[in-house]
Design a protein around this motif. Structure first.
Motif, short mmCIF file in Angstrom:
data_model
loop_
_atom_site.label_atom_id
_atom_site.label_comp_id
_atom_site.label_asym_id
_atom_site.label_seq_id
_atom_site.Cartn_x
_atom_site.Cartn_y
_atom_site.Cartn_z
N ASP A 34 0.86 -1.19 0.00
CA ASP A 34 0.00 0.00 0.00
C ASP A 34 0.89 1.24 0.00
O ASP A 34 1.36 1.69 1.03
CB ASP A 34 -0.90 -0.04 1.24
N GLU A 63 -8.19 10.30 -1.61
CA GLU A 63 -7.47 9.16 -1.05
C GLU A 63 -6.37 9.55 -0.07
O GLU A 63 -6.32 9.03 1.03
CB GLU A 63 -6.86 8.31 -2.18
N ASP A 80 -9.24 10.06 -6.69
CA ASP A 80 -8.04 9.22 -6.58
C ASP A 80 -6.97 9.88 -7.45
O ASP A 80 -7.06 9.86 -8.67
CB ASP A 80 -8.34 7.80 -7.07
N ILE A 82 -3.82 9.14 -8.05
CA ILE A 82 -3.19 8.14 -8.92
C ILE A 82 -3.80 6.79 -8.56
O ILE A 82 -3.58 6.27 -7.45
CB ILE A 82 -1.65 8.05 -8.73
N ASP A 83 -4.58 6.24 -9.45
CA ASP A 83 -5.07 4.89 -9.22
C ASP A 83 -4.15 3.96 -10.00
O ASP A 83 -3.94 4.15 -11.20
CB ASP A 83 -6.52 4.72 -9.68
N GLY A 84 -3.58 2.99 -9.27
CA GLY A 84 -2.52 2.17 -9.86
C GLY A 84 -1.17 2.71 -9.41
O GLY A 84 -0.22 2.79 -10.18
N THR A 85 -1.08 3.09 -8.13
CA THR A 85 0.17 3.65 -7.60
C THR A 85 1.32 2.64 -7.68
O THR A 85 2.45 3.01 -8.02
CB THR A 85 -0.03 4.12 -6.14
N GLY A 151 -9.26 -7.46 -9.14
CA GLY A 151 -8.24 -6.96 -8.23
C GLY A 151 -8.16 -7.90 -7.06
O GLY A 151 -9.16 -8.55 -6.71
N SER A 152 -6.97 -7.98 -6.43
CA SER A 152 -6.82 -9.00 -5.39
C SER A 152 -6.91 -8.46 -3.97
O SER A 152 -6.76 -9.21 -3.03
CB SER A 152 -5.51 -9.77 -5.61
N TYR A 156 -6.29 -5.91 2.22
CA TYR A 156 -7.25 -6.41 3.22
C TYR A 156 -7.06 -7.92 3.25
O TYR A 156 -7.73 -8.66 2.54
CB TYR A 156 -8.68 -6.04 2.85
N ARG A 179 -5.09 -9.04 -14.59
CA ARG A 179 -5.06 -8.35 -13.30
C ARG A 179 -4.15 -7.13 -13.52
O ARG A 179 -2.93 -7.25 -13.62
CB ARG A 179 -4.48 -9.31 -12.25
N ALA A 183 -8.21 -0.34 -10.36
CA ALA A 183 -9.64 -0.66 -10.43
C ALA A 183 -10.38 0.33 -11.32
O ALA A 183 -11.29 -0.03 -12.05
CB ALA A 183 -10.23 -0.66 -9.02
N LEU A 203 -12.67 -2.47 -1.93
CA LEU A 203 -12.02 -1.27 -2.48
C LEU A 203 -12.48 -0.07 -1.66
O LEU A 203 -13.35 -0.19 -0.80
CB LEU A 203 -12.40 -1.08 -3.96
N ARG A 204 -11.90 1.08 -1.92
CA ARG A 204 -12.36 2.31 -1.29
C ARG A 204 -13.06 3.16 -2.34
O ARG A 204 -12.80 3.00 -3.54
CB ARG A 204 -11.16 3.08 -0.70
N ASP A 207 -11.53 4.47 -5.58
CA ASP A 207 -11.11 3.50 -6.60
C ASP A 207 -12.22 3.26 -7.64
O ASP A 207 -11.93 2.92 -8.78
CB ASP A 207 -10.78 2.14 -5.98
P1 2AM Z 1 -4.25 2.67 -5.70
O1 2AM Z 1 -3.33 2.32 -6.76
O2 2AM Z 1 -4.80 4.05 -5.78
O3 2AM Z 1 -3.70 2.38 -4.32
C1 2AM Z 1 -5.84 -2.74 -7.18
O4 2AM Z 1 -6.24 -3.92 -6.54
C2 2AM Z 1 -6.67 -1.58 -6.74
O5 2AM Z 1 -6.66 -1.51 -5.32
C3 2AM Z 1 -6.15 -0.25 -7.21
O6 2AM Z 1 -7.24 0.47 -7.68
C4 2AM Z 1 -5.51 0.35 -5.97
O7 2AM Z 1 -5.58 1.75 -5.88
C5 2AM Z 1 -6.43 -0.20 -4.92
N1 2AM Z 1 -5.84 -0.11 -3.58
C6 2AM Z 1 -4.55 -0.17 -3.21
N2 2AM Z 1 -4.41 -0.07 -1.87
C7 2AM Z 1 -5.66 0.03 -1.39
C8 2AM Z 1 -6.24 0.15 -0.07
N3 2AM Z 1 -5.49 0.20 1.03
N4 2AM Z 1 -7.56 0.22 0.04
C9 2AM Z 1 -8.36 0.17 -1.05
N5 2AM Z 1 -7.90 0.07 -2.32
C10 2AM Z 1 -6.57 0.01 -2.47
#
Ligand code: 2AM
Ligand code: CA
Length: 267
Positions: A34, A63, A80, A82-85, A151-152, A156, A179, A183, A203-204, A207
């Motif tokens: 994360d 975020e 968000d 950057i999604d896909g950090t 997404g995996s 969590y 994958r 998201a 997810l949050r 995302d």
């Molecule tokens: P992010 O790149 O902005 O962190 C991949 O499984 C997805 O999960 C991405 O969209 C990624 O967003 C998100 N993701 C990564 N860390 C997360 C977290 N702690 N809570 C929720 N989503 C998260």
């Protein structure tokens, strides 16, 4: 009415493309998977500043630092930066900026921009979804021929067994899996008919807020994995697809949720 929002997101895309020495600014938000970089913060700061200048009455739910100023606001942006950090950090050019506008609990306007491929996804409620100005639609592919994005949710850990159960159950029933690590882009590619089905167990809101409207405006279906409406204030699982494969996914999910050791593992 939403052109300013789109212009602001496009401008923030330049900041992403200008990124150098990303590795030097990476830190973890707890778990090793994360991550946050100086660019996540800089993009968020720029987006917030410019969105509030253009829409002074709006709130912000973003975020980084879980920035939340939505109290008493009729509408607020879910951001968000950057999604896909994790992709961004590794130089895998598959990340985007995602901004959704939430009004009375639903998303009414959305913009997702992948600056690497110059792909701009937009939607306004009731007016369709677009990729670089061309209207997009989900496929009508059945489950058997579906390309599944997922997404995996590894941040969590309690959800991991459920994710693996979905893969195990779906594997013999679908065409294949991808994958990608964003998201928001997964939802947009599904909306554009580049893939057919999507799921993630937790997810949050930032995302999926924008991507969810882009899916529904492209004729697709989206909900939590139990079939209930997405929550835009809390963690939530996400399922998306076309009418046929989506209902097959929800049925499968409801069956998996009944399994004794799966209780509470799908958010
Ligand atoms: P992010 O790149 O902005 O962190 C991949 O499984 C997805 O999960 C991405 O969209 C990624 O967003 C998100 N993701 C990564 N860390 C997360 C977290 N702690 N809570 C929720 N989503 C998260
Ligand atoms: Ca994200």
């Amino acid at each position: 009415m939403y052109q300013a929002m789109v212009d602001i997101v496009l401008e923030a895309g330049k900041l992403l493309l200008s990124a150098r020495n990303i590795q030097d600014s990476v830190s973890s938000k707890g778990l090793a998977c994360d991550l946050v970089t100086a660019y996540d913060r800089a993009v968020q700061e720029q987006l917030c500043r410019e969105l509030l200048a253009a829409y002074p009455q709006a709130g912000i739910y973003a975020e980084e630092e879980e920035l939340c100023s939505i109290e008493g606001k009729d509408r607020y942006f879910i951001i968000d930066p950057i999604d896909g950090t994790a992709n961004f950090v590794r130089g895998l050019h598959h990340s985007c900026i995602s901004v959704g506008l939430c009004e009375k609990g639903e998303i009414v306007a959305a913009c997702v921009y992948n600056p690497y491929a110059d792909e701009l996804f937009t939607a306004v409620k009731g007016r369709g979804a677009y990729l670089n100005g061309q209207q997009i639609h989900v496929t009508d592919t059945d489950l058997e021929h579906s390309m599944v994005l997922f997404g995996s949710a590894i941040y969590y850990r309690d959800t991991v067994p459920a994710t693996l159960r979905f893969v195990e159950e779906l594997f013999p029933k679908v065409l294949d899996f991808r994958r990608g690590g964003s998201a928001a882009l997964d939802l947009c590619y599904l909306a554009a008919g580049k893939a057919d089905l999507f799921f993630e167990c937790c997810l949050r809101p930032w995302d999926y807020a924008a991507g969810s409207l882009i899916v529904t405006e492209a004729g697709g279906m989206v909900s939590a994995l139990d079939g209930s409406p997405l929550r835009f204030y809390d963690r939530c699982s996400v399922a998306a697809g076309n009418r046929g494969n989506f209902s097959a996914l929800i049925q499968l999910s409801q069956a998996i949720a009944q399994e004794g050791d799966m209780k509470g593992r799908i958010k």
